[in-house]
Write a protein that holds these residues in place. Structure first.
Motif, PDB file in Angstrom:
ATOM      1  N   GLU A  84       2.098  10.368  -3.591  1.00  0.00           N
ATOM      2  CA  GLU A  84       1.026  11.291  -3.235  1.00  0.00           C
ATOM      3  C   GLU A  84       1.435  12.096  -1.998  1.00  0.00           C
ATOM      4  O   GLU A  84       2.602  12.138  -1.645  1.00  0.00           O
ATOM      5  CB  GLU A  84      -0.272  10.510  -3.016  1.00  0.00           C
ATOM      6  N   LYS A  91      -0.163  10.203   3.262  1.00  0.00           N
ATOM      7  CA  LYS A  91      -1.095   9.171   2.806  1.00  0.00           C
ATOM      8  C   LYS A  91      -0.479   7.777   2.834  1.00  0.00           C
ATOM      9  O   LYS A  91      -1.106   6.813   3.283  1.00  0.00           O
ATOM     10  CB  LYS A  91      -1.590   9.486   1.394  1.00  0.00           C
ATOM     11  N   ALA A  92       0.743   7.655   2.335  1.00  0.00           N
ATOM     12  CA  ALA A  92       1.371   6.332   2.262  1.00  0.00           C
ATOM     13  C   ALA A  92       1.557   5.695   3.642  1.00  0.00           C
ATOM     14  O   ALA A  92       1.126   4.555   3.866  1.00  0.00           O
ATOM     15  CB  ALA A  92       2.701   6.417   1.522  1.00  0.00           C
ATOM     16  N   MET A 121      -2.243   5.205   5.406  1.00  0.00           N
ATOM     17  CA  MET A 121      -3.088   4.168   4.814  1.00  0.00           C
ATOM     18  C   MET A 121      -2.426   2.794   4.896  1.00  0.00           C
ATOM     19  O   MET A 121      -3.090   1.788   5.133  1.00  0.00           O
ATOM     20  CB  MET A 121      -3.406   4.522   3.361  1.00  0.00           C
ATOM     21  N   LYS A 137       2.322   2.047  -3.407  1.00  0.00           N
ATOM     22  CA  LYS A 137       1.357   2.564  -4.370  1.00  0.00           C
ATOM     23  C   LYS A 137       1.048   4.036  -4.131  1.00  0.00           C
ATOM     24  O   LYS A 137       0.687   4.767  -5.054  1.00  0.00           O
ATOM     25  CB  LYS A 137       0.066   1.739  -4.309  1.00  0.00           C
ATOM     26  N   LEU A 138       1.183   4.472  -2.880  1.00  0.00           N
ATOM     27  CA  LEU A 138       0.802   5.843  -2.520  1.00  0.00           C
ATOM     28  C   LEU A 138       1.993   6.760  -2.267  1.00  0.00           C
ATOM     29  O   LEU A 138       1.807   7.926  -1.924  1.00  0.00           O
ATOM     30  CB  LEU A 138      -0.084   5.822  -1.271  1.00  0.00           C
ATOM     31  N   ARG A 139       3.201   6.269  -2.445  1.00  0.00           N
ATOM     32  CA  ARG A 139       4.383   7.019  -2.027  1.00  0.00           C
ATOM     33  C   ARG A 139       4.575   8.337  -2.768  1.00  0.00           C
ATOM     34  O   ARG A 139       5.253   9.243  -2.278  1.00  0.00           O
ATOM     35  CB  ARG A 139       5.637   6.153  -2.148  1.00  0.00           C
ATOM     36  N   VAL A 162       0.834  -1.200   0.000  1.00  0.00           N
ATOM     37  CA  VAL A 162       0.000   0.000   0.000  1.00  0.00           C
ATOM     38  C   VAL A 162       0.869   1.250   0.000  1.00  0.00           C
ATOM     39  O   VAL A 162       0.618   2.212  -0.747  1.00  0.00           O
ATOM     40  CB  VAL A 162      -0.952   0.007   1.215  1.00  0.00           C
TER      41      VAL A 162
END
Length: 212
Positions: free
Chosen positions: A116, A120-121, A124, A112-114, A109
């Motif tokens: 943004e 968030k990373a 989440m 995938k969000l790094r 997860v």
């Protein structure tokens, strides 16, 4: 700081957190707050285990998912072996399984969000990983379905008011699981503070953001 030295430090920190949490999860929080017996809701392990997600996220940020997985596997192996000495075999097996699945999901997860928003990373990743970790750990540790893994403490399998305030009774381990995840969510948010503070120190290496 050389890569191997950094990975060694992360691995030692991870092992320490896992072993401490496996030991502390056997001890309910015998404190009464607003008329609620917190022993029906929490163990001391709920406050230490979320730090493992911070360690994983910092490793992932600096070195990428491949090396973060190595740290997780080191923590998994060392944690299980040492926890057998400090906790019951059932707790060690449950912790190892939950830890491995939850941390690997966190890494996926996070990656995938790094790119943004910075928060968030880690947030989440830790919340989603913690949810699965909690289900696996408390089910394997205390649910009768997994009784073949070992005998439980009678206190763990007794009943208690759900959330400590509702009239509905539930197995004590379910109350622990719900409260444990609530604490993990809270600490997951709190862990954004040290994560944000360390962002300028723990900088991604060139290959980290290109890794998959």
């Amino acid at each position: 700081m050389p890569i191997m030295r950094s990975l060694l430090i992360y691995s030692l920190l991870m092992t320490t957190v896992v072993v401490a949490s496996n030991f502390l999860v056997q001890y309910p929080l015998h404190i009464t707050l607003a008329g609620i017996n917190l022993a029906d809701l929490l163990t001391f392990g709920a406050f230490t285990y979320p730090i493992a997600f911070l360690i994983t996220d910092l490793t992932n940020r600096q070195f990428g998912p491949k090396l973060a997985r190595r740290v997780v596997f080191v923590g998994f192996i060392a944690g299980v072996l040492l926890s057998i000495l400090l906790a019951s075999p059932r707790i060690a097996a449950a912790s190892g399984s939950a830890f491995l699945v939850g941390q690997l999901l966190d890494i996926s997860v996070f990656n995938k969000l790094r790119r943004e928003s910075w928060w968030k990373a880690p947030l989440m990743g830790s919340l989603i990983g913690s949810a699965l970790d909690t289900v696996i750990f408390f089910s394997m540790s205390f649910a009768p379905l997994f009784g073949f893994l070992g005998v439980n403490d009678d206190f763990a399998i007794g009943t208690a008011p759900l959330f400590g305030v509702l009239a509905m009774e539930a197995p004590r381990w379910i109350s622990w699981a719900v409260a444990d995840f609530s604490v993990k969510m809270l600490i997951g948010i709190v862990m954004l503070v040290p994560y944000g503070a360390l962002m300028t120190v723990v900088r991604p290496m060139p290959a980290a953001e290109r890794a998959v």
